[in-house]
Design an enzyme around this catalytic site. Structure first.
Site, PDB file in Angstrom:
ATOM      1  N   SER A 126     -15.351 137.189 -54.743  1.00 31.41           N
ATOM      2  CA  SER A 126     -14.346 136.682 -55.661  1.00 31.41           C
ATOM      3  C   SER A 126     -14.204 135.109 -56.085  1.00 31.41           C
ATOM      4  O   SER A 126     -14.479 134.327 -55.228  1.00 31.41           O
ATOM      5  CB  SER A 126     -12.963 137.149 -55.025  1.00 31.41           C
ATOM      6  OG  SER A 126     -11.958 136.649 -55.883  1.00 31.41           O
ATOM      7  N   TYR A 150      -6.666 136.673 -48.967  1.00 39.22           N
ATOM      8  CA  TYR A 150      -7.524 137.545 -49.613  1.00 39.22           C
ATOM      9  C   TYR A 150      -8.881 136.544 -50.114  1.00 39.22           C
ATOM     10  O   TYR A 150     -10.154 137.074 -49.712  1.00 39.22           O
ATOM     11  CB  TYR A 150      -7.063 137.716 -51.095  1.00 39.22           C
ATOM     12  CG  TYR A 150      -8.086 138.408 -52.113  1.00 39.22           C
ATOM     13  CD1 TYR A 150      -8.563 139.660 -51.833  1.00 39.22           C
ATOM     14  CD2 TYR A 150      -8.362 137.650 -53.233  1.00 39.22           C
ATOM     15  CE1 TYR A 150      -9.703 140.128 -52.830  1.00 39.22           C
ATOM     16  CE2 TYR A 150      -9.522 138.150 -54.099  1.00 39.22           C
ATOM     17  CZ  TYR A 150      -9.753 139.420 -54.027  1.00 39.22           C
ATOM     18  OH  TYR A 150     -10.860 139.883 -54.870  1.00 39.22           O
ATOM     19  N   LYS A 154     -12.658 136.920 -48.286  1.00 41.53           N
ATOM     20  CA  LYS A 154     -14.025 137.201 -49.310  1.00 41.53           C
ATOM     21  C   LYS A 154     -15.126 136.151 -48.664  1.00 41.53           C
ATOM     22  O   LYS A 154     -16.512 136.526 -48.753  1.00 41.53           O
ATOM     23  CB  LYS A 154     -13.693 137.188 -50.551  1.00 41.53           C
ATOM     24  CG  LYS A 154     -13.063 138.223 -51.409  1.00 41.53           C
ATOM     25  CD  LYS A 154     -13.698 139.511 -51.337  1.00 41.53           C
ATOM     26  CE  LYS A 154     -13.254 140.707 -51.957  1.00 41.53           C
ATOM     27  NZ  LYS A 154     -13.906 141.960 -51.963  1.00 41.53           N
TER      28      LYS A 154
HETATM   29  C1  UD1 Z   1      -6.753 137.216 -58.309  1.00 40.26           C
HETATM   30  C2  UD1 Z   1      -8.015 136.515 -57.798  1.00 40.26           C
HETATM   31  C3  UD1 Z   1      -9.203 137.483 -58.234  1.00 40.26           C
HETATM   32  C4  UD1 Z   1      -9.011 138.924 -57.709  1.00 40.26           C
HETATM   33  C5  UD1 Z   1      -7.791 139.218 -58.530  1.00 40.26           C
HETATM   34  C6  UD1 Z   1      -7.731 140.861 -58.073  1.00 40.26           C
HETATM   35  C7  UD1 Z   1      -7.537 134.235 -57.338  1.00 40.26           C
HETATM   36  C8  UD1 Z   1      -7.750 133.023 -57.675  1.00 40.26           C
HETATM   37  N1  UD1 Z   1      -8.208 135.335 -58.139  1.00 40.26           N
HETATM   38  O1  UD1 Z   1      -6.653 137.156 -59.637  1.00 40.26           O
HETATM   39  O2  UD1 Z   1     -10.399 136.921 -57.547  1.00 40.26           O
HETATM   40  O3  UD1 Z   1      -9.931 139.570 -58.354  1.00 40.26           O
HETATM   41  O4  UD1 Z   1      -6.754 138.448 -57.869  1.00 40.26           O
HETATM   42  O5  UD1 Z   1      -6.309 141.289 -57.951  1.00 40.26           O
HETATM   43  O6  UD1 Z   1      -7.021 134.594 -56.451  1.00 40.26           O
HETATM   44  N2  UD1 Z   1       0.670 136.986 -63.851  1.00 40.26           N
HETATM   45  C9  UD1 Z   1       1.843 136.658 -64.553  1.00 40.26           C
HETATM   46  N3  UD1 Z   1       2.546 138.022 -64.465  1.00 40.26           N
HETATM   47  C10 UD1 Z   1       2.031 139.126 -63.923  1.00 40.26           C
HETATM   48  C11 UD1 Z   1       0.742 139.322 -63.401  1.00 40.26           C
HETATM   49  C12 UD1 Z   1       0.033 138.147 -63.434  1.00 40.26           C
HETATM   50  O7  UD1 Z   1       2.294 135.961 -64.850  1.00 40.26           O
HETATM   51  O8  UD1 Z   1       2.544 140.152 -63.936  1.00 40.26           O
HETATM   52  C13 UD1 Z   1      -0.282 135.679 -63.890  1.00 40.26           C
HETATM   53  C14 UD1 Z   1      -0.807 135.044 -62.444  1.00 40.26           C
HETATM   54  O9  UD1 Z   1       0.122 134.411 -62.054  1.00 40.26           O
HETATM   55  C15 UD1 Z   1      -2.068 134.573 -62.957  1.00 40.26           C
HETATM   56  C16 UD1 Z   1      -2.492 135.218 -64.036  1.00 40.26           C
HETATM   57  O10 UD1 Z   1      -1.396 135.971 -64.485  1.00 40.26           O
HETATM   58  O11 UD1 Z   1      -1.792 133.321 -63.084  1.00 40.26           O
HETATM   59  C17 UD1 Z   1      -3.577 136.624 -63.429  1.00 40.26           C
HETATM   60  O12 UD1 Z   1      -3.165 137.190 -62.652  1.00 40.26           O
HETATM   61  P1  UD1 Z   1      -3.861 138.314 -61.913  1.00 40.26           P
HETATM   62  O13 UD1 Z   1      -4.073 139.228 -63.046  1.00 40.26           O
HETATM   63  O14 UD1 Z   1      -3.010 138.979 -60.838  1.00 40.26           O
HETATM   64  O15 UD1 Z   1      -5.487 137.619 -61.427  1.00 40.26           O
HETATM   65  P2  UD1 Z   1      -5.483 136.549 -60.165  1.00 40.26           P
HETATM   66  O16 UD1 Z   1      -4.242 136.519 -59.412  1.00 40.26           O
HETATM   67  O17 UD1 Z   1      -5.672 135.413 -61.140  1.00 40.26           O
END
Ligand code: UD1
Length: 347
Positions: A126, A150, A154
């Protein structure tokens, strides 16, 4: 460039093959002529997601005895290891769950491989291993400094793979040919999203927290709203930036990684992303556009463990494997995810 013809009639064990990325990859492996054995404990996977041509075994990727017996019984030549937990906030509140199910399971799986002489290993790593990189897009050579359990689970698995591969290099008299040595490809995924274009596979992880999935659930009326976790990040619109990669382009990278290993290629760590970033607000706008649904958005506090911006430098994957992604359009990614959410098999 590794030729996918090298995959024909190969026996491949896929852990977590009933899950989101594992099922898309298993389908591509079957289509490439592989004999696929899937091991899945159904923690977040589904039987219907496994191609009917694959042999499905219910079990744990960390069950050393089970895996060792499957490796020998099915004459397995390579392992593709997807099984693991992936929810970053949960990893912050329950770190040992992640070390047990990611780090320790991987250790047992690697041990089963070395014990059984299975020397080709592809690992779902990841971008979380980078933490908050000092520059983006981030290359594989950037320092690793994960900011959540997490990502650390990895990274520890990457280290175990590296140490195991090095142990074979250090005894050249035992392993004279590359194929006699344990070698691996660790694929560092950025933000995986989307669903198969035919609508037959997609993300069905229970309680998924991924942004595009959550937004599509809201567009389908399954959630009242989508929360933006933090609007005060040092980014142009104040929300986090990520590099979203379509699951089928990512699955293709796994096939190329296997072909590379079967051709005797060296161990590699490779970024899997497109190199383009989208903010949370841009993603929500794209999902609204493709769905035609104006779901509500609420702005909330930052979530634990989120780096402000993370995009990949995917040059190495493109150069080494001649990886040619075809599904980069963010609207297309959101469209396939929305179609799946609306009509997919998990409904
Ligand atoms: C993280 C991991 C990634 C992993 C994935 C699996 C990191 C940097 N990346 O991705 O490697 O494969 O999780 O779960 O740790 N968000 C909102 N509202 C929501 C959901 C998300 O604002 O309801 C925002 C989050 O704060 C983030 C972005 O959207 O900034 C993406 O979030 P998400 O889709 O959960 O993935 P990551 O956390 O980036």
């Amino acid at each position: 460039m590794p030729s996918l013809s090298l995959l024909k009639n190969r026996n491949i064990l896929v852990t977590g093959g009933a899950g989101y990325i594992g099922s898309h990859t298993s389908r591509q492996l079957v289509n490439a002529g592989c004999n696929v054995v899937v091991v899945d404990n159904f923690y977040s996977g589904h039987r219907w997601a496994v191609p009917k041509e694959a042999l499905l075994i219910e079990g744990d990727a960390g069950d050393l005895e089970l895996i060792a017996s499957l490796l020998s019984e099915h004459h397995i030549e390579a392992v593709v290891h997807f099984a693991g937990h992936i929810v970053v906030p949960e990893s912050v509140t329950d770190p040992l769950k992640y070390h047990r199910n990611n780090t320790c399971c991987s250790l047992n799986l690697i041990a089963a491989c070395t014990r059984s002489g299975v020397h080709n290993f592809v690992f779902s790593s990841s971008a979380a291993v980078y933490g908050i990189p000092s520059t983006i897009p981030v290359a594989e050579t950037a320092p690793t400094s994960p900011i959540n359990p997490y990502g650390r689970s990895k990274l520890m698995t990457e280290w175990m793979l590296e140490d195991t591969a090095n142990s074979f290099i250090s005894v050249p008299e035992v392993a004279t040919q590359p194929q006699d040595r344990f070698r691996y490809v660790a694929l560092r995924y950025f933000n995986v999203a989307g669903a198969s274009q035919d609508g037959l596979l997609g993300q069905a992880t229970p309680n998924a927290s991924h942004l595009i999935k959550v937004a599509c659930e809201a567009a389908c009326g399954r959630r009242e709203s989508v929360a933006i976790f933090g609007t005060d990040y040092p980014t142009p619109d104040g929300t986090c930036i990520r590099d979203y990669i379509h699951v089928d382009d990512l699955a293709q990278a796994h096939l190329l990684a296997l072909a590379h290993l079967f051709a005797g290629g060296s161990s590699e760590i490779l970024n899997c992303g497109y190199g383009t970033g989208f903010s949370v607000r841009e993603i929500l706008a794209a999902v609204k556009e493709v769905s035609g649904v104006n779901f509500s958005i609420i702005e909330t506090e930052r979530r634990l463990g989120d780096p402000p911006a993370l995009t990949s430098d995917p040059h190495r994957l493109k150069e080494l494997f001649a990886w040619q992604p075809t599904l980069q359009d963010i609207r297309q990614i959101c469209k396939t995810a929305y179609k799946w959410e609306k009509t997919g098999l998990m409904n």
